[in-house]
Design a protein around this motif. Sequence first.
Motif, short mmCIF file in Angstrom:
data_model
loop_
_atom_site.label_atom_id
_atom_site.label_comp_id
_atom_site.label_asym_id
_atom_site.label_seq_id
_atom_site.Cartn_x
_atom_site.Cartn_y
_atom_site.Cartn_z
N THR A 220 5.34 6.40 -12.89
CA THR A 220 5.53 6.11 -11.48
C THR A 220 4.91 4.59 -11.15
O THR A 220 3.70 4.62 -11.29
CB THR A 220 5.46 6.95 -10.54
N MET A 221 5.61 3.76 -10.62
CA MET A 221 5.02 2.59 -10.15
C MET A 221 4.45 2.82 -8.72
O MET A 221 5.19 3.56 -7.88
CB MET A 221 5.99 1.27 -10.07
N LYS A 222 3.10 2.38 -8.44
CA LYS A 222 2.73 2.66 -7.21
C LYS A 222 2.02 1.25 -6.56
O LYS A 222 1.77 0.35 -7.28
CB LYS A 222 1.21 3.36 -7.31
N ALA A 223 2.27 1.09 -5.08
CA ALA A 223 1.82 0.02 -4.72
C ALA A 223 1.15 0.06 -3.21
O ALA A 223 1.53 1.15 -2.41
CB ALA A 223 2.92 -0.80 -4.18
N THR A 224 0.43 -0.79 -2.98
CA THR A 224 -0.27 -0.60 -1.61
C THR A 224 -0.09 -2.08 -1.16
O THR A 224 -0.26 -3.23 -2.00
CB THR A 224 -1.99 -0.53 -1.68
N VAL A 225 0.47 -2.25 0.07
CA VAL A 225 1.08 -3.47 0.82
C VAL A 225 0.17 -3.85 1.85
O VAL A 225 0.15 -2.89 2.86
CB VAL A 225 2.36 -3.58 0.80
N VAL A 226 -0.14 -5.13 2.15
CA VAL A 226 -1.01 -5.49 3.45
C VAL A 226 0.04 -6.57 3.94
O VAL A 226 0.35 -7.64 3.65
CB VAL A 226 -2.22 -6.18 2.93
N GLU A 227 0.70 -6.01 5.15
CA GLU A 227 1.14 -6.86 6.07
C GLU A 227 0.66 -7.78 6.80
O GLU A 227 0.81 -8.83 6.97
CB GLU A 227 2.38 -5.91 6.97
N ALA A 228 -0.60 -6.99 7.55
CA ALA A 228 -1.49 -7.97 8.60
C ALA A 228 -2.78 -6.89 8.24
O ALA A 228 -2.74 -6.05 7.90
CB ALA A 228 -0.78 -7.86 9.75
N TYR A 229 -3.53 -7.47 9.09
CA TYR A 229 -5.03 -6.83 9.10
C TYR A 229 -4.99 -5.43 9.40
O TYR A 229 -5.74 -4.43 8.92
CB TYR A 229 -5.90 -7.71 10.23
N LEU B 297 -1.92 -3.50 9.39
CA LEU B 297 -0.70 -2.91 8.93
C LEU B 297 -0.91 -2.75 7.37
O LEU B 297 -0.65 -3.74 6.77
CB LEU B 297 0.39 -3.97 9.50
N ILE B 298 -1.42 -1.63 6.94
CA ILE B 298 -1.56 -1.27 5.38
C ILE B 298 -0.77 -0.17 5.32
O ILE B 298 -0.46 0.77 5.93
CB ILE B 298 -3.14 -1.00 5.17
N TYR B 299 -0.13 -0.31 4.24
CA TYR B 299 1.07 0.63 3.63
C TYR B 299 0.56 1.10 2.10
O TYR B 299 0.60 0.25 1.32
CB TYR B 299 2.35 0.25 3.41
N ARG B 300 0.27 2.38 2.12
CA ARG B 300 -0.21 2.99 0.65
C ARG B 300 0.68 3.86 0.07
O ARG B 300 1.61 4.31 0.85
CB ARG B 300 -1.63 3.64 0.85
N ASP B 301 0.62 4.10 -1.14
CA ASP B 301 1.50 5.01 -1.81
C ASP B 301 3.07 4.91 -1.73
O ASP B 301 3.83 5.65 -1.67
CB ASP B 301 1.20 6.47 -1.15
N PRO C 179 2.42 4.81 8.29
CA PRO C 179 3.60 5.67 7.35
C PRO C 179 4.71 4.72 7.67
O PRO C 179 4.78 3.73 8.27
CB PRO C 179 3.73 6.95 8.25
N ASN C 180 5.78 5.12 6.98
CA ASN C 180 7.15 4.46 7.22
C ASN C 180 7.14 3.29 6.72
O ASN C 180 7.30 2.13 7.41
CB ASN C 180 7.65 4.69 8.43
N SER C 181 6.80 2.97 5.60
CA SER C 181 6.79 1.49 4.84
C SER C 181 8.03 0.81 5.13
O SER C 181 9.06 1.20 4.76
CB SER C 181 6.25 1.54 3.59
#
Length: 197
Positions: A173-182, A184-188, A75-77
Amino acid sequence: MVIANKTTPSSPALLSVPIHQSLRSLLPTNRMLNSYLVFLSALVATQVTALPNGAPLTACGSMKPLHVPFIFAQPNSPFTLTVSSATASVGSPITVTLKSTTAATFKGFLVQARSGNSKTALGTFDVSQGTNAGKTLNCPKGTANAVTHKDATLKTEQSFKWTPPASFTGKVTMKATVVEAYALIYRDISSETITVS
């Protein structure tokens, strides 16, 4: 008369081997444990580097990273997804920016435009301009309707042009999933709502 000595279940003869020694024989040896650890380390290393060239088409619908269990989603991207305008049309594309709000960097990402609860990616992305290390992805029912990373270099900001489909009017709405590290994944990660006319 000689009577044979019978051993009963409670006889001390059965307890001549300490219980902890007999249980120890059931546990894996250090060599076995080391083998397991080497195998798991290799598996993790393979998974971490499995998708350095972008999200696969199988991730289009769920937008879930496939290289790690979903339990690692955070949570808390520390990342935001912004748009240059709250309105868009075929003749007026907008700029979409994925950016870190802290010192955090990211390695991978997947960005789409969606309407409501639909899992269909809308519009067309252009990665030829702006600051990006991205490439387009042809998700189902479209061409260049998603954008993902093309390498695993550390990034702090990525910008793309997005044009809505000619046959669509309404809210997206633009949606993103971001991988910071193995792990550390941020969705929605969502942008503000865009009105397409």
